[in-house]
Enzyme design. Sequence first.
Site, short mmCIF file in Angstrom:
data_model
loop_
_atom_site.label_atom_id
_atom_site.label_comp_id
_atom_site.label_asym_id
_atom_site.label_seq_id
_atom_site.Cartn_x
_atom_site.Cartn_y
_atom_site.Cartn_z
N HIS A 149 0.76 -1.17 0.14
CA HIS A 149 -0.04 -0.01 0.03
C HIS A 149 0.87 1.14 -0.01
O HIS A 149 0.31 2.19 0.12
CB HIS A 149 -0.76 0.08 1.04
N CYS A 206 6.02 11.80 -8.51
CA CYS A 206 5.24 12.97 -9.41
C CYS A 206 3.80 12.40 -9.59
O CYS A 206 3.67 11.35 -10.31
CB CYS A 206 6.19 12.90 -10.74
P1 OAD Z 1 -8.12 -2.86 10.01
O1 OAD Z 1 -8.22 -1.46 11.07
O2 OAD Z 1 -9.11 -2.99 8.70
O3 OAD Z 1 -7.67 -3.91 10.90
C1 OAD Z 1 -6.87 -4.04 11.80
C2 OAD Z 1 -6.98 -5.48 12.47
O4 OAD Z 1 -6.03 -5.65 13.47
C3 OAD Z 1 -8.18 -5.88 13.29
O5 OAD Z 1 -8.68 -7.32 12.57
C4 OAD Z 1 -7.83 -6.07 14.60
O6 OAD Z 1 -8.47 -7.02 15.38
C5 OAD Z 1 -6.46 -6.37 14.59
N1 OAD Z 1 -5.41 -5.85 15.83
C6 OAD Z 1 -5.72 -4.68 16.34
N2 OAD Z 1 -4.83 -4.72 17.56
C7 OAD Z 1 -4.02 -5.80 17.48
C8 OAD Z 1 -2.80 -6.40 17.83
N3 OAD Z 1 -2.38 -5.72 18.99
N4 OAD Z 1 -2.55 -7.48 17.83
C9 OAD Z 1 -3.13 -8.03 16.78
N5 OAD Z 1 -4.19 -7.86 15.95
C10 OAD Z 1 -4.48 -6.43 16.36
O7 OAD Z 1 -6.58 -2.43 9.41
P2 OAD Z 1 -5.91 -3.19 8.11
O8 OAD Z 1 -6.70 -4.82 8.04
O9 OAD Z 1 -4.49 -3.02 8.25
O10 OAD Z 1 -5.08 0.39 2.96
O11 OAD Z 1 -6.63 -2.49 6.89
C11 OAD Z 1 -6.12 -2.70 5.54
C12 OAD Z 1 -6.22 -1.55 4.57
O12 OAD Z 1 -7.45 -1.11 4.61
C13 OAD Z 1 -5.08 -0.53 4.99
O13 OAD Z 1 -3.79 -0.71 4.55
C14 OAD Z 1 -5.60 0.61 4.44
C15 OAD Z 1 -7.08 0.29 4.79
O14 OAD Z 1 -7.88 1.08 3.79
C16 OAD Z 1 -4.98 1.39 2.24
O15 OAD Z 1 -4.98 2.58 2.80
C17 OAD Z 1 -4.92 1.38 0.72
#
Ligand code: OAD
Length: 275
Positions: A126, A134
Site C-alpha cells: 500500500h 510525481c
Molecule cells: P484494519 O483496521 O481494517 O484491521 C486491523 C486488524 O488488526 C483488526 O482485525 C484487529 O482485530 C487487529 N488488531 C488490532 N490490534 C491488534 C494487536 N495488538 N494484535 C493483533 N491484531 C490486532 O486494518 P488493516 O487490515 O491493516 O489501505 O486495513 C487494511 C487496509 O485498509 C489498510 O492498509 C488501508 C485500509 O484501507 C489503504 O490505505 C490502501
Amino acid sequence: MVELFERIAQRIGDGGELVALTGAGISAESGIPTFRGDDGFWTRGSTNYRPEELATWRTFASDPELVWPWYLWRLARCRDAQPNPGHTALVDMDEALGNRFTLVTQNVDGLHSRAGSPEHRSYHIHGNLERMRCSAECNANTWPVPDALRVFAKGDAITPADEPLLRCPSCDAWARPHVLWFDECYDEKWFRYRSSMSAAMAADVLLVVGTSGSTNLPMQMASQALRSKALIVEINLRESAFSDYAVQSGGGLVTGPAGTLLPKLARRLASGSSA
Ligand code: OAD
C-alpha cells in the site's frame, strides 16, 4: 508453546518458506490507530471528509492542498511512534530464515523498515508515507518527503512556504503521497502485486498478522496460499476475513496481541525444527 506455532516450526524446519502478511494491528501496540477500530483512521476520518473520499486520486487531482495536510499529519504521527516487539520479532524471523522469509505489509507507517526488516525482502503493497512521487508520472521514481518540510499537526494547512517542497523536482507538477488510494489498482511497479502473489504461491506457511481482510490483494494471497496447500495461521485479537481460510488450510487463529505472540513464535523458529 502454542500448538499452531509448533506446526509452523515443523513446516519451516524442513526448508519451508514463510510469508508474513501484516496489517495495522501489528502497529497498534506502537500507538498508531488501526483503520477500522473504534479510534481508527477510517472510522473517525478527518474533520470534514470521510477517508473514502479523501484517500482517492479523484480528490487529490481536484484539490491536492486538501489531501496533503492529512497525509503529512499521519506521517508526523507515525514518526513519533516506535517499532514494538512484534516488528522486531519479524526481523528475528528474517534473520533466522534469510531468503526463505518474505514480509508483505499493508502498513505505510515505516515501522517494519525502522525495526530492521530488509527492503529486498519487504513488499509495501500500500506504499510508504515517507515517500512521494510525481503526480504527473513524469518519471518512475519515488523520493523521501523532504526533511525541510515542517511537522504537520492535525488541521494544519499547506502554506506558500510548504508548496515548493511538495512539487516534483523534475517537472514541477504536484508530488503525491506514495500510497495506494481507494480508486486505484494494485500493480507490480509501485505495489509489488505479482511478487506478492508469487510469494503466496511459494509459501509453505502464510502468517497473517493484525489485519481485518478488507482489501483485495491480501485476500487473493490467502486464497492462493490455500490452493497451494500452505498452512495459514493468523494472529489477531479476533476473527477476521482470513479466519476461514486459516481453518480450511489446517491452521487457525491464535488469539492475542501481535507484540506478545510474535516474539514467542520467533523464539520457537530460532530453536530449529526439533525443539
Ligand atoms: P484494519 O483496521 O481494517 O484491521 C486491523 C486488524 O488488526 C483488526 O482485525 C484487529 O482485530 C487487529 N488488531 C488490532 N490490534 C491488534 C494487536 N495488538 N494484535 C493483533 N491484531 C490486532 O486494518 P488493516 O487490515 O491493516 O489501505 O486495513 C487494511 C487496509 O485498509 C489498510 O492498509 C488501508 C485500509 O484501507 C489503504 O490505505 C490502501
